[in-house]
Design a protein around this motif. Sequence first.
Motif, short mmCIF file in Angstrom:
data_model
loop_
_atom_site.label_atom_id
_atom_site.label_comp_id
_atom_site.label_asym_id
_atom_site.label_seq_id
_atom_site.Cartn_x
_atom_site.Cartn_y
_atom_site.Cartn_z
N SER A 47 0.81 -1.23 0.00
CA SER A 47 0.00 0.00 0.00
C SER A 47 0.84 1.27 0.00
O SER A 47 0.36 2.35 0.37
N ALA A 48 2.09 1.16 -0.43
CA ALA A 48 2.93 2.36 -0.57
C ALA A 48 2.42 3.21 -1.72
O ALA A 48 1.92 2.69 -2.72
N THR A 49 2.54 4.53 -1.58
CA THR A 49 2.09 5.45 -2.62
C THR A 49 3.27 6.27 -3.13
O THR A 49 4.26 6.48 -2.42
N GLN A 50 3.14 6.74 -4.37
CA GLN A 50 4.18 7.57 -4.97
C GLN A 50 3.57 8.42 -6.07
O GLN A 50 2.72 7.96 -6.82
N ASP A 51 3.98 9.69 -6.13
CA ASP A 51 3.56 10.58 -7.20
C ASP A 51 4.41 10.33 -8.45
O ASP A 51 5.60 9.99 -8.35
N PHE A 52 3.77 10.54 -9.62
CA PHE A 52 4.46 10.31 -10.88
C PHE A 52 4.21 11.46 -11.85
O PHE A 52 3.09 11.94 -11.99
N THR A 53 5.27 11.84 -12.55
CA THR A 53 5.12 12.70 -13.71
C THR A 53 4.73 11.83 -14.90
O THR A 53 4.83 10.59 -14.84
N ALA A 54 4.32 12.46 -15.99
CA ALA A 54 3.98 11.69 -17.18
C ALA A 54 5.20 10.91 -17.69
O ALA A 54 5.08 9.75 -18.10
N ALA A 55 6.36 11.52 -17.65
CA ALA A 55 7.57 10.85 -18.12
C ALA A 55 7.90 9.63 -17.28
O ALA A 55 8.34 8.59 -17.80
N GLN A 56 7.67 9.71 -15.98
CA GLN A 56 8.00 8.60 -15.09
C GLN A 56 7.09 7.39 -15.27
O GLN A 56 7.43 6.29 -14.84
N LEU A 57 5.96 7.60 -15.92
CA LEU A 57 5.07 6.47 -16.18
C LEU A 57 5.62 5.56 -17.28
O LEU A 57 5.21 4.40 -17.39
N THR A 58 6.55 6.07 -18.08
CA THR A 58 7.08 5.28 -19.20
C THR A 58 8.60 5.11 -19.18
O THR A 58 9.13 4.35 -20.01
N ASP A 59 9.31 5.79 -18.28
CA ASP A 59 10.78 5.71 -18.32
C ASP A 59 11.37 4.63 -17.42
O ASP A 59 12.59 4.55 -17.25
N GLY A 60 10.52 3.78 -16.85
CA GLY A 60 10.97 2.71 -15.97
C GLY A 60 10.72 2.97 -14.50
O GLY A 60 10.80 2.04 -13.68
N THR A 61 10.40 4.22 -14.13
CA THR A 61 10.15 4.55 -12.72
C THR A 61 8.91 3.83 -12.20
O THR A 61 8.92 3.23 -11.11
N LEU A 62 7.82 3.87 -12.98
CA LEU A 62 6.60 3.17 -12.58
C LEU A 62 6.82 1.67 -12.56
O LEU A 62 6.38 0.97 -11.63
N ALA A 63 7.50 1.13 -13.58
CA ALA A 63 7.76 -0.30 -13.64
C ALA A 63 8.54 -0.77 -12.42
O ALA A 63 8.26 -1.85 -11.87
N SER A 64 9.49 0.02 -11.98
CA SER A 64 10.26 -0.31 -10.78
C SER A 64 9.38 -0.28 -9.53
O SER A 64 9.44 -1.18 -8.69
N PHE A 65 8.55 0.73 -9.43
CA PHE A 65 7.64 0.86 -8.29
C PHE A 65 6.68 -0.33 -8.21
O PHE A 65 6.39 -0.84 -7.12
N GLY A 66 6.21 -0.81 -9.36
CA GLY A 66 5.23 -1.90 -9.38
C GLY A 66 5.82 -3.26 -9.66
O GLY A 66 5.07 -4.20 -9.95
N SER A 67 7.14 -3.41 -9.56
CA SER A 67 7.79 -4.67 -9.89
C SER A 67 7.24 -5.82 -9.04
O SER A 67 7.23 -5.76 -7.81
N GLY A 68 6.75 -6.85 -9.73
CA GLY A 68 6.26 -8.04 -9.04
C GLY A 68 4.91 -7.91 -8.38
O GLY A 68 4.46 -8.84 -7.70
N THR A 69 4.23 -6.80 -8.59
CA THR A 69 2.94 -6.60 -7.94
C THR A 69 2.02 -5.80 -8.86
O THR A 69 2.32 -5.62 -10.04
N HIS A 70 0.90 -5.36 -8.34
CA HIS A 70 0.02 -4.44 -9.06
C HIS A 70 0.30 -3.01 -8.59
O HIS A 70 0.47 -2.78 -7.39
N ALA A 71 0.32 -2.09 -9.52
CA ALA A 71 0.32 -0.67 -9.17
C ALA A 71 -0.95 -0.06 -9.76
O ALA A 71 -1.33 -0.38 -10.89
N ARG A 72 -1.60 0.79 -8.98
CA ARG A 72 -2.91 1.32 -9.35
C ARG A 72 -2.92 2.84 -9.23
O ARG A 72 -2.18 3.40 -8.41
#
Length: 287
Positions: A47-72
């Motif tokens: 249940s950790a939360t993190q803010d994202f810029t549009a660029a971070q949704l595609t540059d690997g930052t989001l993928a790292s945050f959601g690695s092995g789980t669901h990110a919503r």
Amino acid sequence: MAILPGVVASSPGYLLDGITGAYGAYSLRQLSGSISNVCQCIRDSDSATQDFTAAQLTDGTLASFGSGTHARVKTLYDQSGNNNDATQSTLLSCPSVVISGTAQVDATGLPWMNFDGTNDFIPLQDALPNIDIGNLSSFVVGKFDNTAGLGSGEYMFTLGTPYADSGTGTTIHKRWYAPAALNPAKFNWGYGNDYDHHQESMDTNQHLFTTIAGTTQGNWQPFVDGTSQTSKTLQTGDSGYIYGLGGINNNNAYALNGKIQEAIIFDSDQSANRTAIESNIMGYYNL
């Protein structure tokens, strides 16, 4: 000189730097140069939360945050400048942008929110209350994932739905379903007093759904990818009850099984700017 995605040819900035007056603007891309974060995500594992810029949704930052789980997506930050952020407080009702470590993206690699058809829903009634359906414009990018088994309907985007007043039994508030999907395989727009104000044969492609009502245009019209589907008489009345992205309310009978990338709402008739807005959106999403 080539125009970058998200930029209006007549403006040096992003879409909402060139087109002003939005009431609420929610997107996984950047719509305004004055904003930074476009959303806040939450992950299932802790249940950790993190803010994202549009660029971070595609540059690997989001993928790292959601690695092995669901990110919503928990919160969509309002890019209109009005601070009308839209939030879902229940973890499992937040639409996914990463599923089991896999980013959810369209055919061109752009991120989208995956609504599960069960209970995913981002409410808008607190963020965008009391809109006159006779003076309103909405621009929504999304897709339905199926054309069969729609049951009582899947609602991609809603701004207002009627309900019976508990004291008088009188039906109050008005509809703005823009769009929904109903059996048998129909794109459906609800407006004012009608849940099925207009219907067209549907598909599962990604589309821009535009709906505009107002005295400048002179009527109510729904558009798909810039093409008008019909024109009908204006109605008036305020939005109300529970509405938002992915359904009408928390009754999962109406939950969207599909994807949403963007929803821009004006509490005004934007027919004069429609072509410019649609050109920007359709160019960005390659529609």
